[in-house]
Design a protein around this motif. Structure first.
Motif, PDB file in Angstrom:
ATOM      1  N   GLY A  56       4.857  -7.652   5.305  1.00  0.00           N
ATOM      2  CA  GLY A  56       4.569  -6.231   5.476  1.00  0.00           C
ATOM      3  C   GLY A  56       3.333  -5.823   4.710  1.00  0.00           C
ATOM      4  N   TYR A  57       2.820  -4.640   5.042  1.00  0.00           N
ATOM      5  CA  TYR A  57       1.636  -4.147   4.329  1.00  0.00           C
ATOM      6  C   TYR A  57       1.535  -2.636   4.493  1.00  0.00           C
ATOM      7  N   THR A  58       0.733  -2.040   3.635  1.00  0.00           N
ATOM      8  CA  THR A  58       0.331  -0.646   3.810  1.00  0.00           C
ATOM      9  C   THR A  58      -1.098  -0.523   3.316  1.00  0.00           C
ATOM     10  N   GLU A  59      -1.805   0.495   3.786  1.00  0.00           N
ATOM     11  CA  GLU A  59      -3.228   0.619   3.431  1.00  0.00           C
ATOM     12  C   GLU A  59      -3.552   2.079   3.108  1.00  0.00           C
ATOM     13  N   VAL A  60      -4.527   2.262   2.262  1.00  0.00           N
ATOM     14  CA  VAL A  60      -5.059   3.599   1.997  1.00  0.00           C
ATOM     15  C   VAL A  60      -6.574   3.545   2.037  1.00  0.00           C
ATOM     16  N   TYR A  61      -7.154   4.679   2.335  1.00  0.00           N
ATOM     17  CA  TYR A  61      -8.612   4.774   2.324  1.00  0.00           C
ATOM     18  C   TYR A  61      -9.000   6.214   2.034  1.00  0.00           C
ATOM     19  N   GLY A  62     -10.234   6.386   1.631  1.00  0.00           N
ATOM     20  CA  GLY A  62     -10.724   7.719   1.325  1.00  0.00           C
ATOM     21  C   GLY A  62     -12.238   7.707   1.335  1.00  0.00           C
ATOM     22  N   PRO A  91     -12.682  12.775  -3.307  1.00  0.00           N
ATOM     23  CA  PRO A  91     -11.617  11.998  -3.945  1.00  0.00           C
ATOM     24  C   PRO A  91     -10.282  12.727  -4.000  1.00  0.00           C
ATOM     25  N   GLN A  92     -10.293  14.023  -3.675  1.00  0.00           N
ATOM     26  CA  GLN A  92      -9.030  14.771  -3.732  1.00  0.00           C
ATOM     27  C   GLN A  92      -8.115  14.496  -2.542  1.00  0.00           C
ATOM     28  N   VAL A  93      -8.654  13.883  -1.483  1.00  0.00           N
ATOM     29  CA  VAL A  93      -7.840  13.592  -0.290  1.00  0.00           C
ATOM     30  C   VAL A  93      -7.800  12.084  -0.056  1.00  0.00           C
ATOM     31  N   ILE A  94      -6.601  11.535  -0.024  1.00  0.00           N
ATOM     32  CA  ILE A  94      -6.397  10.113   0.238  1.00  0.00           C
ATOM     33  C   ILE A  94      -5.662   9.989   1.577  1.00  0.00           C
ATOM     34  N   ARG A 103      -2.595  12.103   2.912  1.00  0.00           N
ATOM     35  CA  ARG A 103      -2.335  12.361   4.329  1.00  0.00           C
ATOM     36  C   ARG A 103      -1.940  11.060   5.018  1.00  0.00           C
ATOM     37  N   THR A 104      -1.066  11.189   5.990  1.00  0.00           N
ATOM     38  CA  THR A 104      -0.644  10.027   6.761  1.00  0.00           C
ATOM     39  C   THR A 104      -0.403  10.479   8.186  1.00  0.00           C
ATOM     40  N   LEU A 112       9.633  10.606   1.557  1.00  0.00           N
ATOM     41  CA  LEU A 112       8.573  10.589   0.539  1.00  0.00           C
ATOM     42  C   LEU A 112       7.928  11.954   0.330  1.00  0.00           C
ATOM     43  N   GLY A 113       8.384  12.961   1.075  1.00  0.00           N
ATOM     44  CA  GLY A 113       7.908  14.327   0.839  1.00  0.00           C
ATOM     45  C   GLY A 113       6.736  14.772   1.686  1.00  0.00           C
ATOM     46  N   PHE A 114       6.329  13.943   2.655  1.00  0.00           N
ATOM     47  CA  PHE A 114       5.260  14.376   3.561  1.00  0.00           C
ATOM     48  C   PHE A 114       5.783  15.503   4.447  1.00  0.00           C
ATOM     49  N   LYS A 115       4.911  16.460   4.758  1.00  0.00           N
ATOM     50  CA  LYS A 115       5.247  17.571   5.657  1.00  0.00           C
ATOM     51  C   LYS A 115       4.164  17.652   6.732  1.00  0.00           C
ATOM     52  N   PRO A 116       4.530  18.094   7.956  1.00  0.00           N
ATOM     53  CA  PRO A 116       3.504  18.210   8.999  1.00  0.00           C
ATOM     54  C   PRO A 116       2.355  19.097   8.543  1.00  0.00           C
TER      55      PRO A 116
END
Ligand SMILES: CC(C)(COP(=O)(O)OP(=O)(O)OC[C@H]1O[C@@H](n2cnc3c(N)ncnc32)[C@H](O)[C@@H]1OP(=O)(O)O)[C@@H](O)C(=O)NCCC(=O)NCCS
Length: 116
Positions: free
Chosen positions: A21-27, A32-35, A74-75, A91-95
């Motif tokens: 498995g994996y997960t990725e982030v970018y910005g 830098p305030q938004v990932i 953001r996801t 995980l607390g994400f909201k639309p």
């Protein structure tokens, strides 16, 4: 991960070292305030034991530790993707923003053009 820069990933491997498995982030360095947490994937034979949630959560923890300027993560999530919706809610994400993707079969377009 020093800043999130162009992109960072976490990988999970089984005891034999195979990728499971994996997960990725970018910005963007100028924002830098938004990932953005992009794709997350777990091989089918390893699903529903908490690995996807753990990968995303471990990455979020790392963002908090190493990117103190981050204010939002953001996801994305297809409405039809029940497992990822469950993880993101947990995980607390909201639309925040939604988008609609339109699709047309290529043979139908060819028909419009008189090619069938
Ligand atoms: C989305 C994905 C990463 C989840 O990985 P995972 O390791 O199975 O996730 P977890 O086990 O941590 O959590 C999945 C949760 O969804 C639940 N679930 C499983 N199937 C479900 C379904 N059809 N509808 C709703 N929930 C479902 C599980 O029970 C679990 O919840 P719980 O722990 O509260 O019981 C995995 O399904 C995958 O790789 N899918 C293909 C790639 C993909 O769609 N990625 C997301 C878009 S980038």
């Amino acid at each position: 991960m020093q800043g999130v820069g162009p992109g960072k990933s976490y990988f999970a491997r089984d005891p034999q070292g195979r990728l499971v498995g994996y997960t990725e982030v970018y910005g963007h360095p100028n924002r830098p305030q938004v990932i953005h947490q992009g794709a997350t994937g777990v091989r089918p034979e390893h699903r529903s034991v908490g690995l996807g949630r753990w990968l995303k959560a471990a990455m979020l923890e790392r963002i908090l530790e190493r990117q103190p300027q981050a204010r939002f993560v953001r996801t994305g999530n297809a409405d039809s993707n029940g497992p990822m919706l469950r993880i993101n809610h947990a995980l607390g994400f909201k639309p925040y923003v939604s988008n609609v993707v339109w699709q047309v079969p290529a043979d139908k377009v060819a028909g419009y053009l008189g090619e069938d």
